[in-house]
Design an enzyme around this catalytic site. Structure first.
Site, PDB file in Angstrom:
ATOM      1  N   CYS A 138      43.169 -11.742 -26.446  1.00  0.00           N
ATOM      2  CA  CYS A 138      43.065 -12.757 -27.514  1.00  0.00           C
ATOM      3  C   CYS A 138      41.771 -12.696 -28.325  1.00  0.00           C
ATOM      4  CB  CYS A 138      43.187 -14.157 -26.913  1.00  0.00           C
ATOM      5  SG  CYS A 138      44.822 -14.490 -26.270  1.00  0.00           S
ATOM      6  N   LYS A 157      41.186  -9.713 -30.882  1.00  0.00           N
ATOM      7  CA  LYS A 157      42.246  -9.740 -31.907  1.00  0.00           C
ATOM      8  C   LYS A 157      42.109 -10.968 -32.804  1.00  0.00           C
ATOM      9  CE  LYS A 157      46.442 -11.056 -30.283  1.00  0.00           C
ATOM     10  NZ  LYS A 157      47.025 -12.200 -30.962  1.00  0.00           N
ATOM     11  N   ARG A 173      44.398 -19.716 -20.575  1.00  0.00           N
ATOM     12  CA  ARG A 173      43.596 -18.582 -20.101  1.00  0.00           C
ATOM     13  C   ARG A 173      44.384 -17.821 -19.056  1.00  0.00           C
ATOM     14  NH1 ARG A 173      38.912 -22.160 -17.940  1.00  0.00           N
ATOM     15  NH2 ARG A 173      40.798 -23.365 -17.642  1.00  0.00           N
ATOM     16  N   LYS A 182      43.587 -23.222 -33.580  1.00  0.00           N
ATOM     17  CA  LYS A 182      43.715 -22.176 -32.572  1.00  0.00           C
ATOM     18  C   LYS A 182      42.708 -21.042 -32.809  1.00  0.00           C
ATOM     19  CE  LYS A 182      44.972 -19.167 -29.683  1.00  0.00           C
ATOM     20  NZ  LYS A 182      45.473 -19.012 -28.372  1.00  0.00           N
ATOM     21  N   GLY A 236      36.275  -9.574 -23.837  1.00  0.00           N
ATOM     22  CA  GLY A 236      37.467  -8.834 -24.252  1.00  0.00           C
ATOM     23  C   GLY A 236      38.722  -9.622 -23.969  1.00  0.00           C
TER      24      GLY A 236
HETATM   25  C1  UDX Z   1      41.298 -16.867 -24.055  1.00  0.00           C
HETATM   26  C2  UDX Z   1      41.049 -18.353 -24.328  1.00  0.00           C
HETATM   27  O1  UDX Z   1      40.106 -18.858 -23.370  1.00  0.00           O
HETATM   28  C3  UDX Z   1      42.346 -19.126 -24.296  1.00  0.00           C
HETATM   29  O2  UDX Z   1      42.093 -20.492 -24.591  1.00  0.00           O
HETATM   30  C4  UDX Z   1      43.248 -18.498 -25.352  1.00  0.00           C
HETATM   31  O3  UDX Z   1      44.406 -19.189 -25.562  1.00  0.00           O
HETATM   32  C5  UDX Z   1      43.518 -17.050 -24.990  1.00  0.00           C
HETATM   33  O4  UDX Z   1      42.261 -16.362 -24.968  1.00  0.00           O
HETATM   34  P1  UDX Z   1      41.678 -15.314 -21.935  1.00  0.00           P
HETATM   35  O5  UDX Z   1      41.897 -14.187 -22.894  1.00  0.00           O
HETATM   36  O6  UDX Z   1      42.616 -15.458 -20.783  1.00  0.00           O
HETATM   37  O7  UDX Z   1      41.737 -16.721 -22.709  1.00  0.00           O
HETATM   38  O8  UDX Z   1      40.217 -15.119 -21.362  1.00  0.00           O
HETATM   39  P2  UDX Z   1      38.879 -15.987 -21.195  1.00  0.00           P
HETATM   40  O9  UDX Z   1      38.825 -16.598 -19.854  1.00  0.00           O
HETATM   41  O10 UDX Z   1      38.682 -16.884 -22.339  1.00  0.00           O
HETATM   42  O11 UDX Z   1      37.788 -14.811 -21.231  1.00  0.00           O
HETATM   43  C6  UDX Z   1      37.674 -13.934 -22.362  1.00  0.00           C
HETATM   44  C7  UDX Z   1      36.574 -12.925 -22.141  1.00  0.00           C
HETATM   45  O12 UDX Z   1      35.315 -13.565 -22.095  1.00  0.00           O
HETATM   46  C8  UDX Z   1      36.691 -12.137 -20.830  1.00  0.00           C
HETATM   47  O13 UDX Z   1      36.347 -10.788 -21.048  1.00  0.00           O
HETATM   48  C9  UDX Z   1      35.690 -12.821 -19.924  1.00  0.00           C
HETATM   49  O14 UDX Z   1      35.185 -11.996 -18.907  1.00  0.00           O
HETATM   50  C10 UDX Z   1      34.599 -13.199 -20.931  1.00  0.00           C
HETATM   51  N1  UDX Z   1      33.763 -14.320 -20.479  1.00  0.00           N
HETATM   52  C11 UDX Z   1      34.304 -15.562 -20.336  1.00  0.00           C
HETATM   53  C12 UDX Z   1      32.407 -14.116 -20.233  1.00  0.00           C
HETATM   54  O15 UDX Z   1      31.897 -12.992 -20.373  1.00  0.00           O
HETATM   55  N2  UDX Z   1      31.642 -15.188 -19.862  1.00  0.00           N
HETATM   56  C13 UDX Z   1      32.149 -16.443 -19.711  1.00  0.00           C
HETATM   57  O16 UDX Z   1      31.356 -17.366 -19.378  1.00  0.00           O
HETATM   58  C14 UDX Z   1      33.522 -16.641 -19.952  1.00  0.00           C
END
Ligand code: UDX
Length: 425
Positions: free
Chosen positions: A256, A259, A150, A200, A253
């Site tokens: 990752c 997409k 993350r 994944k 958003g």
């Molecule tokens: C994600 C995956 O978690 C990670 O394992 C992968 O390899 C890459 O994609 P990341 O893109 O860094 O990681 O973001 P993440 O923390 O997962 O959050 C994604 C989206 O979800 C963000 O917009 C975040 O604000 C939102 N989110 C996350 C929420 O709205 N609520 C939550 O409880 C958690």
């Protein structure tokens, strides 16, 4: 300790390289961008990522981490070759593999016999085989070792993962890759490459689905008069559901989830399975952007075009400077279409922004609220919670807050006379 080449110095490559060096391996990171390589050699980190600068500096100082221009230059003396290049979304939703294929073709002629090429980029199911066929080297194994990092906690996720997944046809290659993680305490799972690649995508699509579900529950809470914060707390105590990833928001958003969810739907379609569930997950997310924007526009009342909105938060989540597929931008694009003036603040962003060309980006959260009719909170930066809300109230033309992350203290704000509107409560 092994000699590892890491091809690509984006989020994944730089974290992978810095962490492997921290674990004691000799790591050479390669990028095609000469200017980027020069600044990395000088210890300059191009992204906001907690502790990454410390790890890169430590690696450079110990001589365990170096940077070179060009994949072949990195790979020529290494035993492991981590492909960490971007796999952006192509026009049809499928991942664009051109960077991966180019990197594979560049290293193929220089790979020492018996070395292992490892796919860490998120690649469509079957890409491990594609890399092997592009390289045409049957003295070299290709293995999948997907990342689950993350942004904002990538270093910690690398060193303390929930699991390490290795997809290999050859048992010995899998054991050698597992050996790179011998100082990491985590279950190591070995499977075939296609299953590893599916793990994944399935993991990211599941988490995205969980968030769309929670956002839909928040909408239901608004309709029936429940408080989503209490609802998710009560759900999270159930170990089968778990407490993580239950925070409702303006939509999800980042680089990752959107997409990968679109790509998995496309992978399924190409394989003859219509994954309509995922299409709905994506639709719910789009609707969440619309709903959040509609909430802001409704709070403005009549004639939005004569009014000012203050926006706090632009990045796709806190702890990163990444604006890719940011829900904050998605929501504000929709709000901007109403003709309202926007002044935005984010602790790590300075403007102007191509996606919000008319928004003024300011460097102070209070300045954003000057004369605003509505304040909208779109990214969960902790510092927003500790600001002086008497000062904010004094600045605003009318004290309405749309808190799209349920971040602020509702009771405190209402005591100060704010009209507080959260998500799902
Ligand atoms: C994600 C995956 O978690 C990670 O394992 C992968 O390899 C890459 O994609 P990341 O893109 O860094 O990681 O973001 P993440 O923390 O997962 O959050 C994604 C989206 O979800 C963000 O917009 C975040 O604000 C939102 N989110 C996350 C929420 O709205 N609520 C939550 O409880 C958690």
């Amino acid at each position: 300790m092994a000699r590892i080449a890491v091809i690509g110095t984006g989020y994944v490559g730089l974290t992978t390289g810095a962490c492997f060096a921290h674990l004691g391996h000799d790591v050479v990171c390669a990028d095609i961008d000469e200017a980027k390589v020069a600044s990395l050699r000088a210890g300059e980190i191009p992204i906001v990522e907690r502790n990454l600068d410390r790890f890169v500096h430590e690696g450079i100082a110990s001589g365990k981490l170096s940077f070179v221009v060009g994949a072949a230059e990195a790979s020529k003396d290494c035993e492991f070759h981590y492909l960490c290049v971007p796999t952006p979304q192509g026009a049809d939703g499928a991942a664009d593999l051109s960077f991966l294929e180019t990197a594979a073709a560049q290293i193929a002629p220089v790979l020492p016999t018996g070395s292992v090429v490892v796919n860490k980029s998120t690649v469509p199911v079957g890409s491990t085989g594609l890399v092997a066929s592009v390289m045409g080297r049957n003295d070299v194994e290709v293995v999948s070792n997907p990342e689950f990092l993350r942004e904002g906690s990538a270093i910690d996720d690398f060193l303390n993962p929930d699991r390490v997944v290795i997809g290999a046809r050859d048992q010995e290659a899998a054991i050698r890759v597992a050996g790179l993680y011998s100082r990491v305490r985590a279950p190591v799972m070995v499977t075939d490459p296609i299953s590893a690649e599916t793990i994944k995508y399935a993991s990211n699509a599941f988490l995205a689905s969980k968030l769309s579900f929670v956002n839909a529950i928040a909408n239901l809470c608004e309709a029936v008069g429940a408080d989503v914060n209490d609802v998710v707390l009560g759900m999270g105590y159930d170990k089968r559901i778990g407490k993580e990833f239950l925070r409702p928001g303006p939509g999800w958003g980042g680089s990752c989830f959107p997409k990968d969810t679109i790509a998995l739907a496309k992978i399924a379609e190409d394989a003859g399975y219509e994954f309509s569930f995922l299409r709905e997950v994506l639709k719910v997310n789009d609707e969440q952007f619309d709903r959040t924007a509609a909430k802001v526009i409704a709070a403005l009342g009549d004639d939005p075009s004569s009014k000012q909105v203050a926006c706090w938060g632009l990045t796709f989540k806190a702890g990163t400077d990444d604006l890719r597929q940011s829900p904050a931008i998605e929501v504000m694009k929709r709000v901007a279409a109403s003709g309202v003036s926007i002044r935005a603040y984010d602790p790590v962003i300075s403007g102007p922004l191509a996606d919000l060309p008319d928004a003024e980006i300011v460097s102070d959260p209070y300045a954003a609220t000057d004369g605003a009719a509505v304040l909208v909170v779109l990214t969960e930066w902790d510092e927003f919670r500790w600001l002086d809300f008497d000062k904010v109230a004094g600045n605003m033309a009318s004290t309405t807050v749309v808190d799209a992350r349920n971040l602020l203290d509702r009771t405190q704000l209402e005591r100060r006379g704010f009209d507080y509107r959260g998500i799902g409560r």
